[in-house]
Design an enzyme around this catalytic site. Structure first.
Site, PDB file in Angstrom:
ATOM      1  N   LYS A 135       0.863  -1.123   0.085  1.00 26.62           N
ATOM      2  CA  LYS A 135      -0.070   0.033  -0.109  1.00 26.62           C
ATOM      3  C   LYS A 135       0.905   1.159  -0.065  1.00 26.62           C
ATOM      4  CE  LYS A 135      -3.138   2.446   3.145  1.00 26.62           C
ATOM      5  NZ  LYS A 135      -3.833   2.647   4.384  1.00 26.62           N
ATOM      6  N   ASP A 140      -2.522  10.783   3.128  1.00 29.22           N
ATOM      7  CA  ASP A 140      -4.003  10.497   3.403  1.00 29.22           C
ATOM      8  C   ASP A 140      -4.662  11.345   4.154  1.00 29.22           C
ATOM      9  OD1 ASP A 140      -6.406   9.017   3.435  1.00 29.22           O
ATOM     10  OD2 ASP A 140      -5.689   7.607   4.953  1.00 29.22           O
ATOM     11  N   LYS A 147      -9.835  13.223   7.857  1.00 29.93           N
ATOM     12  CA  LYS A 147      -9.350  13.102   9.357  1.00 29.93           C
ATOM     13  C   LYS A 147      -9.346  14.357  10.128  1.00 29.93           C
ATOM     14  CE  LYS A 147      -6.474   9.240   7.653  1.00 29.93           C
ATOM     15  NZ  LYS A 147      -6.659   8.215   8.340  1.00 29.93           N
ATOM     16  N   ASP A 158       1.687   6.878   5.453  1.00 29.76           N
ATOM     17  CA  ASP A 158       0.586   5.726   4.951  1.00 29.76           C
ATOM     18  C   ASP A 158       1.260   4.874   3.864  1.00 29.76           C
ATOM     19  OD1 ASP A 158      -1.779   4.395   5.685  1.00 29.76           O
ATOM     20  OD2 ASP A 158      -2.803   5.718   4.284  1.00 29.76           O
ATOM     21  N   ASP A 217     -12.116   7.581   3.796  1.00 30.55           N
ATOM     22  CA  ASP A 217     -10.862   6.999   4.652  1.00 30.55           C
ATOM     23  C   ASP A 217     -10.682   5.583   4.703  1.00 30.55           C
ATOM     24  OD1 ASP A 217      -8.535   7.814   5.962  1.00 30.55           O
ATOM     25  OD2 ASP A 217      -9.801   8.027   8.072  1.00 30.55           O
ATOM     26  N   GLU A 219      -9.540   3.695   2.218  1.00 31.55           N
ATOM     27  CA  GLU A 219      -8.999   3.785   0.958  1.00 31.55           C
ATOM     28  C   GLU A 219      -8.010   2.578   0.742  1.00 31.55           C
ATOM     29  OE1 GLU A 219      -5.577   4.902   2.786  1.00 31.55           O
ATOM     30  OE2 GLU A 219      -7.626   5.806   3.129  1.00 31.55           O
ATOM     31  N   ARG A 221      -7.923  -0.674   1.449  1.00 28.18           N
ATOM     32  CA  ARG A 221      -8.243  -1.789   1.037  1.00 28.18           C
ATOM     33  C   ARG A 221      -8.813  -1.853  -0.609  1.00 28.18           C
ATOM     34  NH1 ARG A 221     -13.194  -2.192   5.228  1.00 28.18           N
ATOM     35  NH2 ARG A 221     -11.684  -0.580   6.104  1.00 28.18           N
TER      36      ARG A 221
END
Length: 327
Positions: A135, A140, A147, A158, A217, A219, A221
């Site tokens: 990933k 993010d 957030k 991230d 949020d 995202e 997966r």
């Protein structure tokens, strides 16, 4: 380093603690064997790269720069045994990589899928023994499910999963890896704009599974599903993905102990033993819990819902990624 007791493991552990994010420090490892020196150099090079890109400012580490930096690292070690394909921007949608494209389309800096093939066998048809999927969300914000400032501040990291699998492959090549391995990095920025994906959007993946966005949020997966589909297409005997996927795992295990999820008990035992052997422990969490899979039956149908979960969140997320990626 001088004195008694400085074996390879202790030298490496000291170097890890001696590292400074704000700039390099000079460290003399002292007298050691040639073999230990080579292994230590490989360890430090791989982990330093992982740390530097993970700590890097999000203005400097963005989807394309992350993919190019990873390619440069691996190609510098593997030479002409490395081939790669970078798919970016609108080409992602055209190729069917709907998750990475959707998450990244809100940013001016285009999302990227890096598919790297390390094949030292000389045989174009050699089997792929492993596919490593990372990933690579280089920043993010949470998207429209935004957030808070406190939770957004560390989100330059991230992309830690993409960094980790790249560093792992680099170390393996330095150690003489003689098997074919694929590296797949799913890179994007999750930002807010007039072009960003929204709650209520429905994404349909290449394997026919549809996903309704209930929380932008969640995202991780979405991008990993594209990477896992590509890994499955490679025919790899083993697929491993790494991700900063859920803060719930941190709540369960603390900040220093990463979890692993697999429905293969033998593989889990091997991974836990290997981690213990190098003094870098992992925690095994269950992915095949009956209650979780029963709770995801509605999700698995024609409307996989990408949104907030509650009880057993880490296991639910791991299960959802596995199911959506495998079809």
């Amino acid at each position: 380093l001088a004195g008694e007791g400085w074996d390879l493991e202790r030298r490496y552990a000291f170097a890890q603690g001696f590292y400074a994010a704000k700039g390099q420090r000079e460290l003399d490892f002292g007298e050691q064997s040639a073999a230990d020196a080579l292994e230590l150099e490989a360890l430090v090079k791989a982990t330093r790269w992982v740390r530097e890109v993970t700590n890097g400012c999000p203005e400097e580490i963005y989807p394309m720069s992350l993919a190019e930096s990873a390619l440069l690292l691996i190609r510098g070690l593997g030479g002409d045994q490395v081939t790669a394909r970078i798919t970016a921007g609108e080409a992602l949608r055209e190729a069917g990589h709907i998750g990475i494209w959707s998450v990244g389309r809100g940013s001016e800096r285009e999302p990227v899928l890096l598919e790297l093939d390390y094949n030292p066998t000389g045989d174009r048809n050699a089997p792929v023994v492993a596919a490593l999927v990372g990933k690579g969300i280089t920043f993010d914000s949470g998207g429209y499910s935004m957030k808070s400032s406190d939770n957004m501040l560390p989100m330059k990291s991230d992309m830690g999963g993409a960094a980790m699998v790249t560093g792992a492959l680099a170390l393996a090549i330095s150690r003489g890896l003689d098997k074919r391995v694929k590296l797949i990095l799913c890179c994007a920025e999750n930002l807010v704009s007039g072009h960003a994906f929204k709650l209520g959007d429905i994404l349909t993946y290449k394997n026919g599974i549809s996903v309704e966005i209930q929380n932008t949020d969640a995202e991780g997966r979405l991008v990993l599903a594209d990477g896992l589909l590509a890994a499955s297409d490679s025919g790899a005997a083993h697929i491993l993905d790494a991700a900063t996927l859920t803060g719930a795992a941190r709540m369960a295990l603390g900040p220093e102990l990463p979890p692993i999820y697999t429905d293969d008990e033998a593989l889990a035992a091997d991974m836990l033993a290997a981690a213990t052997a190098v003094a870098d422990p992992l925690a095994g969490l269950v992915i095949a819990a009956v209650a979780v899979r029963e709770g995801l039956e509605a999700w698995r149908g024609e409307g996989c819902a990408c949104g907030p979960t509650s009880v057993g969140e880490p296991t639910q997320e791991a299960t959802s990624v596995s199911d959506c990626g495998d079809g």
